[in-house]
Write a protein that holds these residues in place. Structure first.
Motif, PDB file in Angstrom:
ATOM      1  N   ALA A 224      11.631  36.808 -24.347  1.00  0.00           N
ATOM      2  CA  ALA A 224      10.240  36.810 -23.878  1.00  0.00           C
ATOM      3  C   ALA A 224       9.989  38.033 -22.999  1.00  0.00           C
ATOM      4  O   ALA A 224       8.925  38.661 -23.063  1.00  0.00           O
ATOM      5  CB  ALA A 224       9.940  35.524 -23.107  1.00  0.00           C
ATOM      6  N   GLY A 225      10.977  38.380 -22.165  1.00  0.00           N
ATOM      7  CA  GLY A 225      10.866  39.580 -21.354  1.00  0.00           C
ATOM      8  C   GLY A 225      10.853  40.844 -22.192  1.00  0.00           C
ATOM      9  O   GLY A 225      10.141  41.811 -21.877  1.00  0.00           O
ATOM     10  N   VAL A 226      11.634  40.868 -23.282  1.00  0.00           N
ATOM     11  CA  VAL A 226      11.646  42.018 -24.192  1.00  0.00           C
ATOM     12  C   VAL A 226      10.258  42.230 -24.789  1.00  0.00           C
ATOM     13  O   VAL A 226       9.768  43.366 -24.897  1.00  0.00           O
ATOM     14  CB  VAL A 226      12.697  41.828 -25.299  1.00  0.00           C
ATOM     15  CG1 VAL A 226      12.555  42.906 -26.381  1.00  0.00           C
ATOM     16  CG2 VAL A 226      14.099  41.850 -24.717  1.00  0.00           C
ATOM     17  N   TRP A 227       9.613  41.133 -25.204  1.00  0.00           N
ATOM     18  CA  TRP A 227       8.237  41.253 -25.698  1.00  0.00           C
ATOM     19  C   TRP A 227       7.341  41.867 -24.630  1.00  0.00           C
ATOM     20  O   TRP A 227       6.565  42.808 -24.920  1.00  0.00           O
ATOM     21  CB  TRP A 227       7.673  39.881 -26.092  1.00  0.00           C
ATOM     22  CG  TRP A 227       6.165  39.899 -26.057  1.00  0.00           C
ATOM     23  CD1 TRP A 227       5.331  40.513 -26.954  1.00  0.00           C
ATOM     24  CD2 TRP A 227       5.329  39.365 -25.031  1.00  0.00           C
ATOM     25  NE1 TRP A 227       4.015  40.382 -26.551  1.00  0.00           N
ATOM     26  CE2 TRP A 227       3.992  39.679 -25.367  1.00  0.00           C
ATOM     27  CE3 TRP A 227       5.569  38.639 -23.856  1.00  0.00           C
ATOM     28  CZ2 TRP A 227       2.906  39.287 -24.579  1.00  0.00           C
ATOM     29  CZ3 TRP A 227       4.501  38.252 -23.078  1.00  0.00           C
ATOM     30  CH2 TRP A 227       3.194  38.581 -23.441  1.00  0.00           C
ATOM     31  N   ALA A 228       7.399  41.354 -23.401  1.00  0.00           N
ATOM     32  CA  ALA A 228       6.507  41.834 -22.352  1.00  0.00           C
ATOM     33  C   ALA A 228       6.743  43.314 -22.061  1.00  0.00           C
ATOM     34  O   ALA A 228       5.794  44.081 -21.871  1.00  0.00           O
ATOM     35  CB  ALA A 228       6.693  41.003 -21.086  1.00  0.00           C
ATOM     36  N   HIS A 229       8.013  43.727 -22.023  1.00  0.00           N
ATOM     37  CA  HIS A 229       8.339  45.133 -21.755  1.00  0.00           C
ATOM     38  C   HIS A 229       7.728  46.044 -22.819  1.00  0.00           C
ATOM     39  O   HIS A 229       7.014  47.002 -22.499  1.00  0.00           O
ATOM     40  CB  HIS A 229       9.853  45.302 -21.725  1.00  0.00           C
ATOM     41  CG  HIS A 229      10.309  46.727 -21.608  1.00  0.00           C
ATOM     42  ND1 HIS A 229      10.699  47.289 -20.406  1.00  0.00           N
ATOM     43  CD2 HIS A 229      10.450  47.723 -22.540  1.00  0.00           C
ATOM     44  CE1 HIS A 229      11.041  48.545 -20.593  1.00  0.00           C
ATOM     45  NE2 HIS A 229      10.906  48.839 -21.891  1.00  0.00           N
ATOM     46  N   TRP A 282      17.560  36.337 -16.464  1.00  0.00           N
ATOM     47  CA  TRP A 282      17.474  36.760 -17.856  1.00  0.00           C
ATOM     48  C   TRP A 282      16.068  37.161 -18.250  1.00  0.00           C
ATOM     49  O   TRP A 282      15.879  38.090 -19.066  1.00  0.00           O
ATOM     50  CB  TRP A 282      18.039  35.682 -18.768  1.00  0.00           C
ATOM     51  CG  TRP A 282      19.529  35.648 -18.713  1.00  0.00           C
ATOM     52  CD1 TRP A 282      20.316  34.827 -17.949  1.00  0.00           C
ATOM     53  CD2 TRP A 282      20.421  36.528 -19.398  1.00  0.00           C
ATOM     54  NE1 TRP A 282      21.641  35.131 -18.125  1.00  0.00           N
ATOM     55  CE2 TRP A 282      21.742  36.173 -19.011  1.00  0.00           C
ATOM     56  CE3 TRP A 282      20.245  37.581 -20.296  1.00  0.00           C
ATOM     57  CZ2 TRP A 282      22.862  36.826 -19.502  1.00  0.00           C
ATOM     58  CZ3 TRP A 282      21.366  38.232 -20.791  1.00  0.00           C
ATOM     59  CH2 TRP A 282      22.652  37.863 -20.399  1.00  0.00           C
ATOM     60  N   LEU A 283      15.050  36.496 -17.718  1.00  0.00           N
ATOM     61  CA  LEU A 283      13.677  36.939 -17.970  1.00  0.00           C
ATOM     62  C   LEU A 283      13.488  38.361 -17.462  1.00  0.00           C
ATOM     63  O   LEU A 283      12.943  39.232 -18.162  1.00  0.00           O
ATOM     64  CB  LEU A 283      12.687  35.994 -17.294  1.00  0.00           C
ATOM     65  CG  LEU A 283      11.219  36.450 -17.288  1.00  0.00           C
ATOM     66  CD1 LEU A 283      10.677  36.577 -18.709  1.00  0.00           C
ATOM     67  CD2 LEU A 283      10.364  35.478 -16.473  1.00  0.00           C
ATOM     68  N   LEU A 284      13.930  38.613 -16.232  1.00  0.00           N
ATOM     69  CA  LEU A 284      13.767  39.948 -15.643  1.00  0.00           C
ATOM     70  C   LEU A 284      14.610  40.988 -16.372  1.00  0.00           C
ATOM     71  O   LEU A 284      14.214  42.161 -16.457  1.00  0.00           O
ATOM     72  CB  LEU A 284      14.132  39.908 -14.160  1.00  0.00           C
ATOM     73  CG  LEU A 284      13.164  39.124 -13.259  1.00  0.00           C
ATOM     74  CD1 LEU A 284      13.669  39.100 -11.826  1.00  0.00           C
ATOM     75  CD2 LEU A 284      11.755  39.725 -13.324  1.00  0.00           C
ATOM     76  N   LYS A 285      15.755  40.577 -16.907  1.00  0.00           N
ATOM     77  CA  LYS A 285      16.584  41.524 -17.656  1.00  0.00           C
ATOM     78  C   LYS A 285      15.849  42.008 -18.897  1.00  0.00           C
ATOM     79  O   LYS A 285      15.860  43.208 -19.220  1.00  0.00           O
ATOM     80  CB  LYS A 285      17.910  40.866 -18.042  1.00  0.00           C
ATOM     81  CG  LYS A 285      18.949  41.845 -18.570  1.00  0.00           C
ATOM     82  CD  LYS A 285      20.310  41.177 -18.672  1.00  0.00           C
ATOM     83  CE  LYS A 285      21.391  42.209 -18.988  1.00  0.00           C
ATOM     84  NZ  LYS A 285      22.738  41.587 -19.032  1.00  0.00           N
ATOM     85  N   LEU A 287      12.578  41.997 -19.279  1.00  0.00           N
ATOM     86  CA  LEU A 287      11.436  42.778 -18.801  1.00  0.00           C
ATOM     87  C   LEU A 287      11.845  44.195 -18.419  1.00  0.00           C
ATOM     88  O   LEU A 287      11.123  45.159 -18.666  1.00  0.00           O
ATOM     89  CB  LEU A 287      10.809  42.083 -17.588  1.00  0.00           C
ATOM     90  CG  LEU A 287       9.726  41.049 -17.863  1.00  0.00           C
ATOM     91  CD1 LEU A 287       9.491  40.183 -16.634  1.00  0.00           C
ATOM     92  CD2 LEU A 287       8.431  41.741 -18.275  1.00  0.00           C
ATOM     93  N   LYS A 288      13.014  44.331 -17.817  1.00  0.00           N
ATOM     94  CA  LYS A 288      13.461  45.638 -17.342  1.00  0.00           C
ATOM     95  C   LYS A 288      13.938  46.529 -18.480  1.00  0.00           C
ATOM     96  O   LYS A 288      13.635  47.729 -18.514  1.00  0.00           O
ATOM     97  CB  LYS A 288      14.589  45.458 -16.328  1.00  0.00           C
ATOM     98  CG  LYS A 288      15.119  46.762 -15.754  1.00  0.00           C
ATOM     99  CD  LYS A 288      16.226  46.508 -14.735  1.00  0.00           C
ATOM    100  CE  LYS A 288      16.771  47.823 -14.172  1.00  0.00           C
ATOM    101  NZ  LYS A 288      17.860  47.575 -13.171  1.00  0.00           N
ATOM    102  N   THR A 289      14.685  45.966 -19.433  1.00  0.00           N
ATOM    103  CA  THR A 289      15.334  46.785 -20.454  1.00  0.00           C
ATOM    104  C   THR A 289      14.542  46.917 -21.748  1.00  0.00           C
ATOM    105  O   THR A 289      14.616  47.953 -22.416  1.00  0.00           O
ATOM    106  CB  THR A 289      16.711  46.210 -20.796  1.00  0.00           C
ATOM    107  OG1 THR A 289      16.558  44.924 -21.426  1.00  0.00           O
ATOM    108  CG2 THR A 289      17.573  46.064 -19.540  1.00  0.00           C
TER     109      THR A 289
END
Length: 300
Positions: A224-229, A282-285, A287-289
């Motif tokens: 989900a974070g990958v999508w947001a990034h 893991w969400l932030l990971k 989002l960051k990467t």
């Protein structure tokens, strides 16, 4: 979150307003029984499984604990016919836009990073009850992904429950929920979900099976974070406070926080979703990467 200008998805089935069958009362405990409040809490705890609790990952333990360890045979009914035409209400449009953004991101990111063609799932909006190939879908289950029909099932009343019961909420927090379910679809396309299911069936203990569930859920959080990034790089939809909304929701649904609120103590071996700290990490990971490989909770 600036979602109004995102591209809408055409992969929405709107079953809201369909009349479903009467739902039998749940299992009784002692002389009382499981009430609506408990069912809602179970749904809020279980939504992050992202998979129908009767079929896959950690939800199987919920069903088994309620019914004993008997085999559960699920009905394979035809799905109701969706309403025709685009959704027009605000929440329906929001869901369509978030799904459309996910489709745009994953249609590029999945082939570029993993060499796998993205095949979009359909998202089913429903009220109260509908049927999936994984069995009945009920509001109390929370949102889930069914790998058998490659559909995400969502009763948007869950978002109101997030606000009232978890103290979470906000557009980006809701987008995180939808994108978590898309994360399970990405896991399915990568062949990870079938491997997890087989590994759970061969697990030597329930705690070992639970640990596999935790890894699957944390990976979906990261995806989900990958999508947001990647989506924000292209569409610039994030606003001040959005990430804090998603983090607050991830923390609120950590197994440790939910168990402490329900029981007054924590049993780590029974975790199926991950702790508040793990879910946030893991969400932030992601989002960051913006990297799928960075979400490898299985060390594959």
């Amino acid at each position: 979150m600036k979602w109004e200008d995102l591209q809408s998805s055409e992969n929405i089935e709107d079953r809201r307003g369909d009349e479903g069958p009467m739902i039998a009362r749940g299992p009784r405990i002692g002389g009382g029984g499981i009430g609506l409040g408990t069912m809602l809490i179970l749904g809020l705890v279980g939504w992050a499984l992202g998979i129908n609790p009767a079929i896959l990952i950690g939800g199987a333990q919920m069903i088994n604990s309620m019914r004993g360890d008997r085999e559960v045979v699920l009905p394979q009914q035809e799905s109701p016919q969706p309403h025709q035409g685009a959704v027009t209400d605000r929440m329906g449009r929001f869901v369509s836009k978030v799904l459309g953004s996910n489709e745009e991101v994953w249609s590029k990111t999945l082939p570029e990073q993993k060499g796998v063609r993205f095949e979009p799932p359909r998202l089913v909006l429903f009220d109260g009850y509908t049927q999936s190939r994984c069995g009945p879908a009920q509001s109390a289950m929370g949102p889930f992904y069914c790998p058998l029909d490659r559909r995400i099932y969502l009763d948007v009343s869950f978002f109101r429950d997030m606000q009232r019961r978890l103290g979470g909420g906000g557009d980006f927090a809701y987008a995180y929920v939808i994108s978590h379910e898309m994360g399970h679809h990405i896991q399915n396309l990568l062949g990870i979900l079938p491997k997890v299911q087989r590994a759970q069936q061969m697990a030597g203990s329930r705690s070992e099976a639970n640990a596999l569930s935790v890894r699957a859920e944390l990976m979906a959080d990261c995806l989900a974070g990958v999508w947001a990034h990647n989506g924000n790089q292209r569409q610039k939809f994030l606003e001040e406070g959005d990430i804090e909304q998603a983090v607050a929701s991830a923390q609120a649904i950590g197994d440790d926080r939910v168990q402490r609120a329900q029981r007054g103590y924590v049993v780590p071996d029974s975790f199926t979703h991950g702790s508040s700290a793990q879910r946030t990490q893991w969400l932030l990971k992601g989002l960051k990467t913006g990297s799928i490989d960075a979400c490898n909770t299985f060390n594959l």
